[in-house]
Structure formats: structure tokens, C-alpha cells
Design a protein around this motif. Structure first.
Motif: not given
Length: 76
Positions: A30-37, A15-17, A65-76
Motif C-alpha cells: 500500500y502506498r499513500a495517495s500523496n506518494t506519486g513522485s 511528506i507525511g501520510i 501531511q507535509d509535517k512528517g511521520t512518527t512511528v512508536c514501537v513499544s516492547f513488552k
């Protein structure tokens, strides 16, 4: 998920953030405002970031929103 040269990228198509909530995504419970259900407790990103910080990694989140989420992790 892709892994390349000390970078891990995780993408979902959920659902995206909403942009107003992005500043808070790493706050425990913390939960985003669009996470009700959507079930959850708001600990996932906060816990992951705390662990990754201890290892010197950087975490970046982007979302549409409605397109998804991307998380990028960068290690040293």
C-alpha cells in the motif's frame, strides 16, 4: 530516533501520510495517495510490523501531511 525504557520513537520530516490513508499503512504494497513522485514499493511498514508482532511489540504510527511521520514501537 529516541530509545527509552522499552520504547523506540522514529520521526521523519517527510511528506507525511494523509489521514485517509492511515488505516492502510500496514497493508503490504500500500502506498499513500500523496506518494506519486516518491520512490518506494509499500513494503517497509508492513514488513516492520510483521516482524515486531512476532516479538510481541506494539507499533503505532501518527502523521501530519507535509509535517512528517512518527512511528512508536513499544516492547513488552
Amino acid at each position: 530516533m529516541t530509545v527509552a525504557d522499552r520504547h523506540v520513537v522514529i520521526c521523519d520530516q517527510g511528506i507525511g501520510i494523509p489521514s485517509d490513508d492511515m488505516a492502510h499503512v500496514f497493508e503490504p504494497f500500500y502506498r499513500a495517495s500523496n506518494t506519486g513522485s516518491v520512490t518506494g514499493h509499500g513494503v517497509g511498514l508492513a514488513l516492520a510490523k510483521a516482524i515486531l508482532d512476532k516479538h510481541g511489540a506494539r507499533v503505532k504510527v501518527s502523521s501530519r501531511q507535509d509535517k512528517g511521520t512518527t512511528v512508536c514501537v513499544s516492547f513488552k
